[in-house]
Design an enzyme around this catalytic site. Structure first.
Site, PDB file in Angstrom:
ATOM      1  N   ASP A   1      26.203  33.438  44.335  1.00  0.00           N
ATOM      2  CA  ASP A   1      26.114  34.500  45.599  1.00  0.00           C
ATOM      3  C   ASP A   1      26.129  35.808  45.125  1.00  0.00           C
ATOM      4  O   ASP A   1      26.325  36.658  45.859  1.00  0.00           O
ATOM      5  CB  ASP A   1      27.740  34.292  46.256  1.00  0.00           C
ATOM      6  CG  ASP A   1      27.517  33.450  47.502  1.00  0.00           C
ATOM      7  OD1 ASP A   1      28.448  33.299  48.226  1.00  0.00           O
ATOM      8  OD2 ASP A   1      26.202  33.089  47.773  1.00  0.00           O
TER       9      ASP A   1
ATOM     10  N   ASP B   1      38.542  24.227  52.058  1.00  0.00           N
ATOM     11  CA  ASP B   1      38.465  22.771  51.514  1.00  0.00           C
ATOM     12  C   ASP B   1      39.554  22.023  52.248  1.00  0.00           C
ATOM     13  O   ASP B   1      39.328  20.948  53.021  1.00  0.00           O
ATOM     14  CB  ASP B   1      38.498  22.660  50.038  1.00  0.00           C
ATOM     15  CG  ASP B   1      39.453  23.499  49.376  1.00  0.00           C
ATOM     16  OD1 ASP B   1      40.344  23.979  50.299  1.00  0.00           O
ATOM     17  OD2 ASP B   1      39.727  23.545  48.232  1.00  0.00           O
TER      18      ASP B   1
END
Length: 674
Positions: free
Chosen positions: A76, A384
């Protein structure tokens, strides 16, 4: 087990001001991903490129048909240095992968292997061992030199077309999609030194624009899922953190057995392995091993529908991760494989790259269900956990897989500030889940096992434990200094419940910790860290979440450095606590430590000059004296850091001054006005 099942693995590492991501994808059965936030991916002290490629190489070397294995690295930060490191790794892999298979190398991370192999080199041809080690050291040296300089040499950039994609690069937050297929079965050069097919290797830096939300790790993962579906479309995806290398090359095959089980395999959405750490000391100074959670709590959850998804070392079914709901008639046809990408078989690598880039654009997710019903869920610091919960609520189960030889090994925090910051992010994210529409208290009601629902709530309620802990760290000590008893006398029958709770809880926690493989000193360290987390990390997480809920600040990520300063590492190995900076958390810890010390010393000095004072204190305030005494013993490392140590890991003098002043002021004011 059939060898035709594809495997996809993503290894993620983050490199933006708030976050960044590396991901490695093994096509067909694995997905590997992790979130790291850092100011700059090019900083070798935070996210070393060598560490990332060791993880990539370790998953490329799985004992699995290489033509069915694809590895994706999502960056990223869009760093050309990271791309350069991956390019170097693709060349080294041509020698490393056949070496691993020929000599059954474990672990398959080159760095970890060369650090552990000297004692057992007799089984390996010495010339081949020396040769492969020399190749690795040369590659490592080149990557580290480029990292130190901060730019890729021009002659290297001219040799590979992939670097041309940085011509339009503006910044980490403003750049086009960078996608490069470095290795692929269609390319005849993607062969090892013996002519065998190598796993596919893909670099991805999704498009970033300042006016588009990038959704941190979840956004990076979702981009990887889409891009990998175009290139390889593996049935199973493994996501792994960039610092969590594969320690067991057989763990992939073992995990697939759960999915392919003829009786219950159709119910399994993901297989979670425990995050384990190679740098944890014998007595686990900072509680980084999280022994009780991974050795006691998660196995317990396994009997209630399966453990939660914890963001790394997790094997997912692609279609379930993308939103499929469970029904009793569901059966996966493993033979169907990648039929839905048959139309791409004739496409060139360049065509694959260009068509896949659109899937990682900023606008692709507009007016879609991505981040809501498809892929990882957006809007939470622990995406998550919330994603795993949403999957469970769609009717699926998970499995906890904890092999004797750990599947993955990573790096745990080696300083107290890193530990507390990490705990703050986890507890803040879990508290956010409790306040969101995905709260297990109402969202999961009737959809998952009530026991599993309570297990999720246990983690979501972490932050609330800060308040009673703060109370017991402050009020009993202050009242002890004032001479006011708060607990029943030892001769009173009402003292029995207090004694039962104190002894019972301490004994149970000790036995639970020892059962998990810990030591008595490790349990004491765990008790200390438990106290520090509750009085700082959980408190700050609670306050920050409440403030953010009123719109006064925006959510962001914080991350620890992956490489410790040399002297700090030596202190860590000697179980010497590392403080090393001035922060509100450190000031609060030091103030509480000094408060308990002053209160205990004050009451002891006061009783010395009072006739029969010692008898009175034993009768009326024994519990308060015991509590303050235990707190003082727990805080010995803080006292050493404030006044006795001279190394860089000590607490700064400014913290000592502030803590002492605040503690004395609290004692004086409480004594004067009560």
């Amino acid at each position: 087990m059939r060898s035709g099942l594809g495997l996809a693995c993503f290894v993620l590492s983050y490199g933006l001001v708030f976050t960044g991501s590396f991901a490695t994808l093994l096509d067909g059965a694995l997905y590997s991903d992790k979130l790291f936030q850092t100011d700059s991916l090019k900083d070798p002290g935070i996210e070393p490129a060598v560490m990332v490629i060791n993880t990539v190489l370790s998953v490329m070397a799985y004992e699995y048909p290489t033509e069915k294995l694809s590895v994706y690295l999502s960056d990223d930060a869009a760093s050309d240095i990271t791309f350069y490191a991956l390019l170097e790794a693709s060349f080294f892999a041509k020698h490393w992968l056949p070496f691993c298979k020929r000599f059954k190398v474990q672990p398959t991370s080159p760095s970890a292997y060369f650090n552990t192999i000297p004692s057992s080199t007799s089984s390996i041809n010495s010339k081949q061992f020396v040769a492969i080690k020399k190749l690795y050291q040369d590659m490592e040296s080149r990557i580290e030199n480029v990292t130190k300089v901060g730019q890729v040499p021009e002659e290297v950039r001219l040799k590979h077309k992939g670097f041309s994609q940085w011509n339009s690069y503006c910044s980490r937050r403003d750049h086009d999609t960078v996608l490069q297929i470095l290795l692929h079965g269609k390319d005849m050069s993607a062969r090892d030194v013996y002519g065998n097919v190598m796993p596919a290797l893909v670099y991805l830096a999704r498009e970033k624009r300042p006016h588009f939300a990038h959704n941190f790790k979840a956004g990076a993962m979702n981009s990887l899922i889409r891009v990998s579906s175009m290139i390889s479309n593996a049935e199973v995806i493994l996501n792994v953190d960039c610092d969590m290398y594969s320690n067991n090359s057989q763990s992939l095959r073992d995990a697939l057995c759960f999915f392919m089980d003829e009786v219950e395999g159709h119910e399994i959405a993901f297989v979670q392995t425990p995050p384990c750490f190679e740098n944890v000391t014998k007595n686990d100074l900072y509680g980084g091993a999280v022994r009780v959670s991974y050795e006691v709590e998660f196995p317990g959850m396994d009997g209630l529908g399966g453990p939660m998804y914890v963001g790394t070392g997790c094997f997912h079914r692609r279609e379930i991760l993308c939103g499929r709901k469970f029904n009793d008639q569901y059966k996966n046809d493993w033979k169907s494989g990648n039929e839905n990408i048959d139309h791409m078989k004739e496409a060139s690598l360049h065509e694959l790259e260009e068509k896949s880039k659109a899937l990682a654009s900023c606008t692709y997710e507009e007016n879609t269900s991505w981040g809501k019903e498809t892929g990882l869920v957006y809007g939470c610091l622990v995406e998550d956990v919330i994603t795993g919960l949403s999957i469970k609520c769609r009717g699926w189960k998970s499995v906890y897989y904890n092999p004797q030889r750990k599947a993955f090994l990573g790096v745990a925090p080696t300083t107290l500030p890193e530990t507390l910051v990490q705990s703050k992010r986890w507890s803040e994210g879990n508290f956010h889940i409790l306040l969101s529409k995905y709260s297990p208290t109402w969202y999961a009601g009737g959809l998952i096992n009530p026991g599993l629902q309570m297990a999720y709530c246990y983690y979501n309620l972490w932050v609330f434990t800060s308040w009673p802990t703060l109370y017991y760290c402050i009020i009993p000590s202050l009242y002890l200094l004032k001479g006011i008893p708060l607990f029943p006398q030892m001769s009173s029958p009402w003292f029995i419940p207090f004694a039962y709770v104190m002894l019972g809880d301490s004994s149970y926690c000790l036995l639970e910790f020892l059962w998990s493989g810990g030591t008595i000193q490790g349990w004491w360290n765990e008790l200390r860290i438990w106290l520090y987390k509750r009085t700082t990390s959980y408190l700050f997480a609670f306050v920050d979440t409440i403030i953010k809920s009123f719109g006064f600040s925006n959510a962001g990520f914080a991350i620890s450095a992956k490489v410790a300063e040399e002297n700090a590492s030596q202190r860590y190995e000697k179980d010497i606590m590392e403080f090393g900076n001035s922060s509100p958390m450190m000031t609060l810890l030091a103030t509480l430590a000094m408060l308990n010390l002053f209160c205990l010393l004050g009451v002891l000095l006061k009783q010395v000059v009072i006739s029969e004072g010692n008898v009175r204190i034993c009768k009326t305030m024994a519990v308060q004296v015991l509590l303050s005494g235990v707190l003082v013993l727990i805080n010995i490392p803080i006292y050493q850091g404030l006044f006795l140590r001279k190394d860089k890991g000590r607490l700064p003098g400014s913290v000592a001054v502030k803590a002492t002043t605040l503690a004395i002021s609290a004692c004086v004011l409480f004594t004067a006005f009560t």
